[in-house]
Design a protein around this motif. Structure first.
Motif, PDB file in Angstrom:
ATOM      1  N   HIS A 161     -31.654   8.057  -1.854  1.00  0.00           N
ATOM      2  CA  HIS A 161     -33.028   8.368  -1.437  1.00  0.00           C
ATOM      3  C   HIS A 161     -33.576   9.597  -2.156  1.00  0.00           C
ATOM      4  O   HIS A 161     -34.158  10.493  -1.541  1.00  0.00           O
ATOM      5  N   GLY A 162     -33.379   9.637  -3.469  1.00  0.00           N
ATOM      6  CA  GLY A 162     -33.904  10.725  -4.286  1.00  0.00           C
ATOM      7  C   GLY A 162     -33.045  11.979  -4.319  1.00  0.00           C
ATOM      8  O   GLY A 162     -33.373  12.928  -5.017  1.00  0.00           O
ATOM      9  N   LEU A 163     -31.959  11.993  -3.565  1.00  0.00           N
ATOM     10  CA  LEU A 163     -31.079  13.169  -3.519  1.00  0.00           C
ATOM     11  C   LEU A 163     -29.827  12.913  -4.351  1.00  0.00           C
ATOM     12  O   LEU A 163     -29.131  11.923  -4.117  1.00  0.00           O
ATOM     13  N   PRO A 164     -29.512  13.791  -5.291  1.00  0.00           N
ATOM     14  CA  PRO A 164     -28.262  13.619  -6.033  1.00  0.00           C
ATOM     15  C   PRO A 164     -27.073  13.867  -5.113  1.00  0.00           C
ATOM     16  O   PRO A 164     -27.078  14.800  -4.314  1.00  0.00           O
ATOM     17  N   LEU A 165     -26.087  13.004  -5.195  1.00  0.00           N
ATOM     18  CA  LEU A 165     -24.874  13.161  -4.394  1.00  0.00           C
ATOM     19  C   LEU A 165     -24.028  14.248  -5.041  1.00  0.00           C
ATOM     20  O   LEU A 165     -23.623  14.130  -6.197  1.00  0.00           O
TER      21      LEU A 165
END
Length: 185
Positions: A161-165
């Motif tokens: 959802h647009g967040l880098p893991l």
């Protein structure tokens, strides 16, 4: 008979805090002296009165008494709802995630404005399905493995959802997010 004056500052009696009795497991279940709490009313009370202090200790306020909570991992356990919103183990809807992490054991941690929460392991398949590679395709097993192994995190090729893991070590979580997993008397 004289009626007491209740307009003055009424103080709680001096009640000692409780340590070592109450814990929160990795699926958001309450445990009392190691046994699961199954009574709906007690679960509701614990969920409603769960909070933290300025020292990062999490506790349940029971009238004048604080019952400190031993955490199996994080102070929140999050569930991923069908619409991808998050619900805390207390039943409260949380703010959207602002960061996503993967530890060396494959646990997903999500930072929300209320704090950091471990994603309930029953929601891991849905989480993985929602992850993408940088190019918009499905994230590869190799990319997840790289993050678990301590890869650079940002730019790892796994996006949720647009967040880098990002990579995080289990041993670093409490200090990084300023909470006490085992409050001391």
């Amino acid at each position: 008979m004289t009626t007491p004056d209740l307009s003055t500052d009424v103080r709680w009696p001096d009640v000692p805090a409780v340590h070592g009795w109450l814990s929160l497991d990795r699926r958001g279940g309450w445990r009392l002296k190691g046994e699961p709490v199954t009574h709906a009313g007690l679960n509701g009370f614990l969920n409603t009165n769960y909070r933290s202090d300025s020292d990062g200790n999490w506790f349940v306020q029971n009238g004048p008494q604080r019952v400190f909570v031993t955490l199996d991992y994080t102070p929140l356990v999050l569930r991923l709802d069908v619409d991808s919103s998050l619900t805390a183990h207390t039943g409260a809807t949380t703010a959207p995630a602002i960061a996503a992490y993967l530890d060396e054991d494959g646990n997903v941690l999500l930072q929300v404005s209320q704090g950091v929460g471990l994603l309930d392991d029953r929601d891991l398949p849905a989480f993985v399905e929602q992850c993408q590679a940088d190019d918009g395709g499905p994230a590869s097993d190799a990319a997840f493995t790289e993050v678990m192994g301590g890869g650079s995190g940002v730019g790892s090729g796994v996006i949720w959802h647009g967040l880098p893991l990002q990579s995080i070590r289990h041993a670093e979580v409490a200090a990084r997010f300023a909470f006490q997993p085992r409050p001391e008397p």
